[in-house]
Design a protein around this motif. Structure first.
Motif, short mmCIF file in Angstrom:
data_model
loop_
_atom_site.label_atom_id
_atom_site.label_comp_id
_atom_site.label_asym_id
_atom_site.label_seq_id
_atom_site.Cartn_x
_atom_site.Cartn_y
_atom_site.Cartn_z
N GLY A 137 -8.32 6.76 2.91
CA GLY A 137 -8.98 6.46 4.18
C GLY A 137 -8.72 5.02 4.60
N LEU A 138 -8.89 4.11 3.64
CA LEU A 138 -8.65 2.69 3.92
C LEU A 138 -7.17 2.45 4.19
N LEU A 151 -4.17 -0.04 11.65
CA LEU A 151 -4.54 -1.18 12.49
C LEU A 151 -3.45 -2.25 12.45
N LEU A 200 -10.86 -12.08 11.03
CA LEU A 200 -12.19 -11.52 10.80
C LEU A 200 -12.22 -10.02 11.09
N LEU A 201 -11.44 -9.60 12.08
CA LEU A 201 -11.36 -8.18 12.41
C LEU A 201 -10.87 -7.42 11.18
N TYR A 225 -4.99 4.45 5.57
CA TYR A 225 -4.65 4.80 6.95
C TYR A 225 -5.30 3.84 7.94
N ALA A 226 -6.55 3.47 7.70
CA ALA A 226 -7.24 2.58 8.64
C ALA A 226 -6.56 1.21 8.68
N GLY A 229 -10.98 -8.66 8.28
CA GLY A 229 -11.91 -9.03 7.22
C GLY A 229 -12.93 -7.94 6.94
N GLY A 230 -13.43 -7.28 8.00
CA GLY A 230 -14.39 -6.20 7.82
C GLY A 230 -13.81 -5.12 6.92
N LEU A 231 -12.53 -4.80 7.15
CA LEU A 231 -11.88 -3.76 6.34
C LEU A 231 -11.63 -4.24 4.92
#
Lengths: 198, 540
Positions: free
Chosen positions: A133-134, A141, A23-24, A136-137, A26-28
């Motif tokens: 941006g995504l 992570l 789920l963590l 790298y995020a 999942g937000g991304l």
């Protein structure tokens, strides 16, 4: 408190924890889906700038490491402690290989002026800015999870050596292995979404 | 029933080996961890309430009085952050849930005692960072507890530290939920079938699932706010293609279910208390248990009703409005079942029952005003006005708060083995109830008249409601002081209470008060339901 060992309970707890990890991410993934829907052309252009060979190499590395960690659990259950340790060492080595590979990939991108907030990125179309941006995020992570997983496996290996995790008490190794499979699984989704989208 | 150790200290007695503070902050005993939470939550409640009192005092008069606008913004932000993340979310589950869950299912402890202690330490770390964020950096956070972008990305105040704190608190909450789910699945005593679980346990179960399933989304959302501020990703920045609305979606995907993390445990408390004082089996046990799960499920699908005026599509508004009305059904099931339980019961009006009835009243007002906002048409009128402030204070303070107070009055004799003064407790209840209504009811009217929430200043025509509301805050404060003083005095010096002063039938009342470290002398075998009072006598 008396020490009581609840194998099924430990497994249940771990599975729930893995669910929270999904789920963590999942937000991304949700953000990715929304922005892909809005800027399909820019995402395509962004994907073309990523190195498919490096990404594919990392995919192979992680899938191999998932095999070695699974084999290490079987080895321990068969009582082959030495082989288990050897396989765990191989898994951690592959994890480090993944991170080294990632390091070179990120360095190259940053060398080209593609990093969050960079001037180069600001001049690109908005969708590409979001794509990177995504990128790298999400890979960041995920990289953090690789690091945590490798640490967890190293600690477990040390406990196997000390005889605290054994043939009859392999719950911790199995849970660490489950965590590692999750790290692998997340990458299996990240790879096509970023590298093969073009 | 008598264990011959009335007046014994049970788990409160100094533990062999470890001494003093270390025997508390290093304990893995779920009861001690629960008390640690209770102490922290109590302290944080005091801080949050003090901030609320100052806000109310400022709002009594229009214009610039008492505090400046920037301080005012920081204060309502902190009032929200403290009350939501540090008080209400951990209040019942982490403190009383920790203490009572293993006792109620006949277990020795939770499944992962060390993880339980780790959760508490995470909570302390998060609370400390939240407090530090007030005094460091360039000013306390001023975004409101919702941390809405783009303002939260651009403000120079200490938002980065505050979102870090809340993320850590989220992980604490996840680990507690994970622990509770596993405990309920694995550690029930022999004979404790799913339909013999006390309804408080059922509500904790539903709550734990929401904590596990919703909180990670808050975690990643706030990590993104942090990343936006530090790394400048631009994911929510419209200037670079991002969409701030997506932040609101992600935020409410957690934060609306979080409302049910707050209120479900209180509903469980009420379901446990009412049958005891009606001396009657609960009406519709299975429906109440099921409705907890239904609330948890349906409550996860209604988040966008916080965003009706944000510019999302009309279709989305209609769907989320419809789903919002669906949540009202399981909530109403509970209310009707509680009232039906009282019908023809042998009612004894003790303090826990009074607080429970207060809960039903306040929750009903809060719930019904919620429907006004759930309806897309009326919501346009009341959105972001004092109506909302009134609504959620009725639900969260009038509901969860009174539920927590009911639970404290109900289980205090079990936890400490001593009884408070019941007359004073009843008096404090009435003062609190009057105070709450004088404080929050005018907000409904102010909101309908169009007063926006969070504003520092207001037009003179709203002055009457503001004055009345502030007077209510004073009445409420007096009631709270009397209640807490009475509980504290009872805890320290009250007369000894027996093992089962209320004549309740759940398992925690079969062990001594306070319970021994291992909870039960012999592992209990459950032979009857939680509200089967045949053969259960009061033991004072």
């Amino acid at each position: 408190m008396s020490e009581h060992r609840d194998y099924a309970g430990g497994k249940l707890g771990m599975w729930i924890f893995l669910f929270t990890e999904i789920l963590l991410f999942g937000g991304l993934f949700l953000l990715y889906a929304a922005y892909l829907h809005r800027y399909p052309a820019d995402f395509n252009a962004g994907g073309k700038q990523l190195d498919v060979v490096l990404g594919a190499a990392n995919t192979i590395i992680l899938i191999t490491s998932s095999f070695t960690v699974a084999a290490s659990i079987t080895a321990l259950r068969l009582g082959q402690t030495a082989r288990c340790l050897w396989l765990l060492a191989a898994t951690v080595a592959l994890a480090l290989g993944f991170l080294v590979n990632k390091f070179f990939e990120w360095s190259a991108k940053i060398g080209h002026g593609i990093y969050p907030g960079s001037q180069h990125l600001l001049q690109m179309p908005p969708g590409e800015n979001l794509f990177f941006g995504l990128y790298y995020a999400m890979t960041g992570l995920h990289g953090l999870h690789v690091l945590i997983g490798a640490t967890l496996l190293s600690v477990t290996a040390a406990l196997v050596r000390k005889g605290r995790v054994t043939q009859g008490n392999f719950g911790l190794l199995e849970n660490a292995g489950l965590y590692w499979h999750l790290v692998d699984l997340v990458w299996i989704f990240l790879f096509p979404l970023f590298y093969l989208i073009a | 029933m008598d264990h011959g150790n009335v007046g014994g200290l049970g788990f409160l007695a100094p533990a062999p080996g470890r001494k003093g503070l270390l025997s508390w902050i290093g304990t893995t005993d779920h009861k001690r961890i629960g008390l640690l939470y209770m102490g922290c939550v109590g302290f944080m409640f005091f801080c949050g309430a003090a901030l609320g009192m100052i806000l109310r005092l400022k709002l009594m008069t229009p214009g610039s009085t008492l505090v400046g606008p920037q301080t005012y913004n920081a204060m309502f932000t902190l009032h929200g952050v403290i009350m939501i993340f540090l008080v209400v979310i951990p209040s019942i589950p982490a403190s009383l849930g920790n203490i009572l869950l293993p006792l109620q299912i006949g277990a020795e402890d939770v499944s992962f005692p060390r993880l339980n202690l780790f959760s508490w330490w995470l909570y302390v770390l998060g609370a400390t960072l939240a407090v530090v964020s007030i005094f460091t950096g360039s000013g306390a956070p001023d975004t409101g507890w919702t941390f809405y972008v783009p303002f939260s990305e651009r403000t120079t105040t200490n938002v980065s530290l505050a979102v870090t704190a809340v993320t850590i608190l989220g992980f604490s909450s996840i680990l507690t939920g994970l622990n509770f789910v596993t405990t309920i699945h694995r550690l029930r005593a022999p004979g404790m079938t799913w339909t013999r679980l006390p309804l408080f346990v059922w509500s904790l179960y539903a709550t734990a699932w929401i904590q596990v399933l919703a909180t990670p989304i808050l975690g990643i959302t706030l990590v993104l706010v942090f990343a936006e501020r530090v790394l400048n990703l631009g994911l929510f920045d419209p200037g670079r293609g991002g969409d701030p609305l997506l932040y609101q979606h992600l935020f409410w995907i957690y934060s609306h279910p979080a409302v049910y993390i707050m209120v479900l445990p209180a509903m469980g408390v009420i379901s446990d208390i009412i049958p005891v004082f009606a001396r009657k089996n609960i009406f519709g046990y299975k429906m109440i248990a099921f409705s907890s799960l239904a609330i948890a499920f349906a409550g996860s699908l209604v988040w966008a009703h916080h965003m009706f005026t944000s510019g999302m599509s009309d279709t989305a508004v209609l769907v989320f409005s419809f789903l919002t009305f669906i949540v009202a059904i399981p909530s109403a099931i509970k209310v009707f079942n509680w009232v039906s339980t009282l019908y023809k019961g042998s009612i004894s009006v003790e303090p826990p029952l009074l607080f429970s009835l207060g809960f039903i009243f306040m929750f009903s007002v809060g719930g019904l005003t919620g429907l006004v906002q759930g309806a897309a048409g009326t919501d346009i009128h009341v959105h972001d006005t004092y109506f909302i402030v009134g609504h959620f204070h009725y639900v969260i303070f009038g509901g969860t708060g009174l539920g927590m107070f009911a639970a404290l009055h109900f289980w205090l004799p079990k936890i400490f083995g001593r009884m408070y003064d019941r007359g004073v407790a009843k008096l404090s209840f009435w003062i609190i109830l009057v105070g709450m209504n004088v404080l929050y009811f005018p907000m409904f009217i102010l909101g309908l008249e169009g007063l926006p929430r969070r504003y520092y200043d207001y037009l003179p025509k709203y002055a009457h409601g503001q004055v009345l509301s502030t007077i209510g805050s004073w009445i409420l404060a007096v009631g709270l002081v009397i209640m807490f003083a009475n509980l504290y005095r009872g805890m320290r010096r009250g007369p000894l209470a027996g093992d089962n002063p209320w004549g309740a039938a759940t398992l925690e009342w079969t062990t001594s008060s306070p319970p021994p470290t291992n909870n039960f002398e012999v592992e209990p075998v459950v032979t009857h339901g939680p509200y089967d009072f045949r053969g259960v006598a009061r033991h004072e």
